[in-house]
Structures are given as structure tokens and as C-alpha cells.
Design an enzyme around this catalytic site. Structure first.
Site: not given
Ligand code: M6R
Length: 613
Positions: A2, A74, A100-101, A488, A492, A495, A511, A608
Site C-alpha cells: 500500500c 494492496w 498502511n500495515g 538472481e 528476474k 518476476e 542429482h 516493490k
Molecule cells: O527492499 P528490499 O531490498 O528489502 O527488498 C527485498 C526483496 O523484496 C526484493 O529484492 C525483491 O526480491 C525484488 N522484487 C527482486 O527484484
């Protein structure tokens, strides 16, 4: 998650609020709404769907009030729909609140209010807040602004969980109250006006002067002043901070998407992250960090704790701490670490990585380590974020605002900053022969130029993306730090392209996972360490034999043994190679997502900043 925006000043609030919400869209949301104080009443406009849809609501153009609150939701409690959207009002439509929260004891509070005669229009936890405020103000014999503040304070004391809230009321048409606990909220200052937001980029175009709030600090805002109070409502003073980010750094700057812009910003963000810490022939120095040799010598263990991409940055640099500081180093997922009673004490250093500095699990993991006597060090991109105020020490990546949900420039800046930290600690400890450290330091300085070279050669990656974007399964392989990059790259891809993918340490393939390799599956491998190259090449041969299409990212001169696509990156020290090898993987995910016509910057279901568990 949010987002919150608020305005109190002399201008029309509605367009400012909607502009702020649009800038928060990247955080992920399913509904939006605003409330303003109009002549004698509080307006309420909200709906499911995009922020822009608010302009379709009847009456929105007639809002003239200069005080207002706004929210992107959200969904956590209750499905996405108009009734569950924020703002929420009390039964008498006197108080309007955005939140928020999560209020963990909202069921009890709802029962209590129901017995007191209140009814509820939504399934949210938030709706208890305006009703509690209404309840407490009715109990108060006074009706001045301090009574308003007391009612909000009693409401906050009754709530368990996390919250950042803004409250306006038709009874107090020239004021707004804001408060936070475990959820971000900052106040921007203008001329006879204040901007409130959960995330600085939302209001960067209006001001760069901010008050950063701590938990349970109450702010009573009028157009002319912000009065701050502590948990007991004793007045306190707050320092105004200037945030260096400029408004244009939160814009797309001619790029089609934020993600592409942020991929291309990596040379700059790495240069700025290195800053003055590293100069030729000098020991690494951190402006705000000084760890003594005695303290570092006393350490038995380092934990690096984070979530998602930030955790991958820990995996990509763990070996540097072990090799050069000679301290066993473990990387842990924050949501696991916080619940497994880890063995830590004052001989443990816990390093936390969080771009946003607001990730709920990572912050909880800081609190846990502190309670066990360990020192905590935060690596964050956001000055004044919650984690930086919670941890004992704090160092910053200078990546600028990262807007795209898929993290790119923050990740490479984290890799660089953690590498600097490991080498800094090694130099304080004076454990190792300096020649290799010196070599890595020189290589660190060359990384931005090497990324620029990669970014001049994006076409082959785009062409390969066109060949594979319709696939439904992909694998990423690597050994050592290449495995960290494989994780990583795979994250990506998942996502932003919604393609199922898995990352494996190349040696693990036999394995089990090799059973999934068949005609058409794509396997992407990283080969950057000459000592491990032959082993990984053998693993790739095994998948080629079984029909896989292959892409290899390498800095070696490899003979093409049937690979479909070799992408060559510049050479660097093997322990720094993740900073370079991840770039073609970021580009590949980006181009696949574009080929599929997806929203690169706002992938489905994701937020985010993950401020709830
Ligand atoms: O703000 P933060 O670095 O703590 O966030 C951690 C993860 O939520 C963040 O890296 C997430 O995995 C990204 N969407 C990856 O692209």
C-alpha cells in the site's frame, strides 16, 4: 504494498494527491482512493482499479479542499473492491483515515466497537481506526486539537501490529494527524504546506526537505506548522533533512520503462556507491563506519540476512568475507532467520541488506539479533528508512530511487558495497597478503566502464529473447558465485516474464533436475571462473545431449561446443564477476517480458516494498 500520500497547504489537494498516487503505482496495488476536507464535510472518492480511474468518479472535479489524504491499497484483509479501498470513515462520516500495515488484533477491536454500537461497511482491519478515534473523542471532555491528538494516541495504543496512518476530520478542518509504527511515513516541507508520503519518490517533485518519523511519533499538522509529539504526547523537536535525490531521477528519462532505465543507470550507481571510499593506493574508508580491529578480531561469525534479490547480493559476496576476513559467513533468508532461534551472540556481526529499508522480515531480523547481543549493520538505499534507524551501523548504496519492482541497479550496487565492506574489514584485520586485495580494488574501479561495454551490446540478447520468449520452463546454472547469479537471473525471469524457471548449482544437475531436461527447454549458464569452467562446460554438454537450447554468459575464450548463444562479458576478478554477468540476465528478462507484451515495471502480484510478513 500500500502507498500513502497526504497534503495540507494552500493549493487544491486533489490533483496533488492523485499525482502522488500515480508515482506510487510501481509499488503494486489493486485499488485507490482519496478524501479531502471540503466546506463542512469530508469527501470520500475511491474505487477498485487504477489510480487514473479516480478521475472517472462523479464529483471528483468539484473537490476544492486544500487538505487531503490518499491511498493505494494492496489487499491483505478483504478482497480488492470499492468497500475495502481506503480511505475509511467512521460511522458518523466525521473522521477519514488511510492506513498502511496490518492491525493484528482488529477482530477484538471490532467486537469491542460492535458492542459499543458501531457497525462496519468493509472487511478491512483499517475500518476500526476511524471508529476508535470517534469513540475516544466522545469520551474526552475537551474538543480542542489536543483532544483530537489524544483520541488518535489512544487508538494507536489499542492497536497491535504495524501502521502508518493519516487522519483528517470535519471537526478539525485545518489539521491533519499522522503517526507511524513499523511502517514508513515521511513528511515533506514546502512553503505554508506539507506533503506526507510512505515513499519519498511520490513527492520529490514538490520538495526535498523531509522530516523522518520514528515509531509512535505523532505529528499535528496545520498549514503553517508541524508539531511533533512523542508516545506520551510530550512535544519534541525534529530535524529537517535534505534528500539528495532529484525529481528527474524518479522519472523515465526517455526510456520505455523504469527497469530499462535502471539497468542503464548501473555504471553511474556503482560509481556513486564507490564514491570516495576507494582511492588508488589507499586503504578503503567508510565515512560513517569505523569497526575496530579488536571488535573484528572478536567475531566468530558473520550472518548476512535479507530477502529476494538483496539476499542474492549476500550470496554473491559471502566468499569475500570468508576468504579475506577469515570469518565464517552464512547467508540467511530474513523470514527464516527470524523464526529459527539462530545461534548468535556478541561475537556475531549481522549484516542486513535492504534496498527499501522497509522490508518487514528483514527489520524483524534486526530486532532479533539486537535482542541477542549481536551488532547489526544495515546496507540500504534509502536514507532514514526504518532499517537504518534500527541497526547499530548503517552504510548506503547510492543507486538513487529504484522504481521498477524488479531490482537491478540496487542489486549491483549492493554487490559492490558489500565487496568494499569485506575488503575494508580485511584491511582493518590486516589478515591477508595485500596483493590480491589490491587487485580486486583496482578491478572494482573498472566495473562501471565494463558495464558500459556490456550495455553497448544489447542486440544479441534481444535477438535471443525473441527466440525463447514463448517457452514455459528455463534453467539457470553456475558454480561458485556464478550459482549466486543463476539464482538472481532466475528470479528476474520469473518476476517479470512469468516463465517458470529454476536455478541450480551446476554440479547438482545430475542429482535430480536433469530429469526435466528435454527438447526445447532453455538452459542458461554462467562461466566466469577459469578454475571451474571445464566442469560447467561438461554439465552444459549433458543438457545439450538431452535436447536443451543453451545460452552461455562467459568471460572466457570458449570453443563453441554446440551452444546456441554465447554472450561474452569483460573479464574481471572472479569474485566480482556477478556485477557483470548479471547484466545480460537482467536484459534477457526485460526483453522476454517486452516480447510477451507484459507490464515490465509492475509485474502481477508483486509489490516493490514488502512491508508486511
Ligand atoms: O527492499 P528490499 O531490498 O528489502 O527488498 C527485498 C526483496 O523484496 C526484493 O529484492 C525483491 O526480491 C525484488 N522484487 C527482486 O527484484
Amino acid at each position: 504494498m500500500c502507498g500513502i500520500v497526504g497534503y495540507i497547504g494552500t493549493k487544491k489537494a486533489c490533483p496533488i494527491l492523485i499525482n502522488g498516487l500515480l508515482r506510487l503505482e510501481y509499488r503494486g496495488y489493486d485499488s485507490a482512493g482519496i478524501s479531502t476536507i471540503e466546506d463542512g464535510y469530508v469527501s470520500l472518492m475511491k474505487n477498485k482499479g487504477r489510480v487514473m480511474n479516480l478521475y472517472d468518479l462523479e464529483g471528483i472535479d468539484d473537490l476544492n479542499g486544500s487538505i487531503g489524504i490518499a491511498h493505494t491499497r494492496w489487499a491483505t484483509h478483504g478482497k480488492p473492491c470499492k468497500e475495502n479501498s481506503h480511505p475509511h470513515m467512521d460511522n458518523s462520516n466525521t473522521f477519514s483515515v488511510v492506513h498502511n500495515g496490518i492491525i493484528e488484533n482488529y477482530n477484538e477491536l471490532r467486537d469491542f466497537l460492535t458492542k459499543e454500537g458501531y457497525s462496519f461497511r468493509s472487511q478491512t482491519d483499517t475500518e476500526v481506526i476511524p471508529n476508535l478515534i470517534h469513540y475516544y473523542i466522545n469520551q474526552d471532555t475537551q474538543k480542542d486539537t489536543m483532544a483530537f491528538l489524544r483520541a488518535v494516541q489512544k487508538t494507536c495504543n489499542a492497536m497491535q501490529g504495524s501502521f502508518a496512518i493519516e487522519v483528517i476530520s470535519s471537526l478539525y478542518p485545518d489539521n491533519m494527524i499522522v503517526v507511524r509504527k513499523d511502517s514508513p511515513l515521511v513528511i515533506g516541507k514546502g512553503k505554508r504546506e506539507f506533503y506526507i508520503c510512505s515513499d519519498i519518490p511520490a513527492i520529490l517533485s514538490f520538495t526535498r526537505d523531509f522530516y523522518l518519523l520514528n515509531d509512535y511519533e505523532y505529528v499535528l499538522l496545520s498549514r503553517d506548522e508541524a508539531k511533533f509529539y512523542d508516545k506520551e504526547l510530550a512535544p519534541i523537536t525534529k530535524e529537517l533533512k535534505n534528500i539528495e535525490w532529484d525529481a528527474s531521477s524518479a522519472d523515465k528519462d526517455g526510456f520505455e520503462d523504469y527497469m530499462l532505465k535502471e539497468i542503464f543507470e548501473q555504471p553511474k550507481s556503482i560509481r556513486e556507491t564507490i564514491g570516495a571510499k576507494l582511492k588508488s593506493n589507499e586503504a578503503i574508508a567508510f565515512e560513517d563506519l569505523s569497526l575496530s580491529k579488536d571488535y573484528l578480531t572478536s567475531l566468530h561469525k558473520i550472518y548476512i540476512i535479507a530477502c529476494g534479490t538483496a539476499m542474492h547480493a549476500g550470496l554473491g559476496t559471502k566468499a569475500l568475507f570468508e576468504k579475506f576476513c577469515h570469518i565464517p559467513t552464512e547467508v540467511d533468508i530474513a523470514s527464516e532467520f527470524r523464526y529459527r532461534d539462530p545461534l548468535i551472540d556478541d561475537k556475531t556481526l549481522c549484516i542486513y541488506i535492504s534496498q527499501s529499508g522497509e522490508t518487514a522480515d528483514t527489520i524483524a531480523a534486526v530486532k532479533l539479533a539486537k535482542s541477542k547481543g549481536a551488532k547489526t549493520l544495515a546496507v540500504s538505499n534509502v536514507i532514514g528508512s526504518s532499517i537504518t534507524r534500527e541497526a547499530d551501523y548503517c552504510i548506503y548504496t547510492h543507486a538513487g530511487p529504484e522504481i521498477a519492482v524488479a531490482s537491478t541497479k540496487a542489486y549491483t550496487a549492493q554487490l559492490v558495497l558489500l565487496s568494499l565492506l569485506a575488503l575494508y574489514m580485511a584491511e582493518v584485520l590486516q589478515e591477508n597478503s595485500n596483493s590480491e586485495i589490491e587487485n580486486i580494488k583496482q578491478e572494482l574501479l573498472l566495473l562501471p566502464t565494463k558495464i558500459e561495454e556490456i550495455l553497448k551490446n544489447t542486440k544479441p540478447v534481444q535477438d535471443f529473447a525473441k527466440k525463447i520468449y514463448k517457452e514455459s520452463d528455463m534453467f539457470f546454472l553456475g558454480r561458485g558465485v556464478d550459482y549466486a547469479v543463476a539464482l538472481e537471473g532466475s528470479l528476474k525471469l520469473k518476476e517479470i516474464s512469468y516463465i517458470h524457471s529454476e536455478a541450480y548449482a551446476a554440479g547438482e544437475l545430475k542429482h535430480g533436475p536433469i530429469a526435466l531436461i528435454e527438447n526445447g527447454v532453455t538452459v542458461i549458464s554462467m562461466i566466469t571462473n577459469p578454475d571451474l569452467a571445464a566442469k560447467t562446460i561438461s554439465n552444459i554438454q549433458e543438457v545439450i545431449t538431452r535436447g536443451a537450447k543453451t545460452m552461455v554468459v562467459t568471460n572466457q575464450e570458449l570453443e563453441n561446443k554446440g551452444f546456441d548463444f554465447i554472450y561474452t562479458i569483460p573479464k574481471t576478478h572472479p569474485m566480482l564477476s556477478p556485477v557483470l554477468s548479471v547484466v545480460p540476465l537482467q536484459l534477457l528478462s526485460y526483453y522476454i517480458s517486452k516480447e510477451k507484451g507484459l507490464d515490465v515495471d509492475k509485474p502481477r502480484n508483486l509489490a516493490k516494498s514488502v512491508t508486511v510478513e
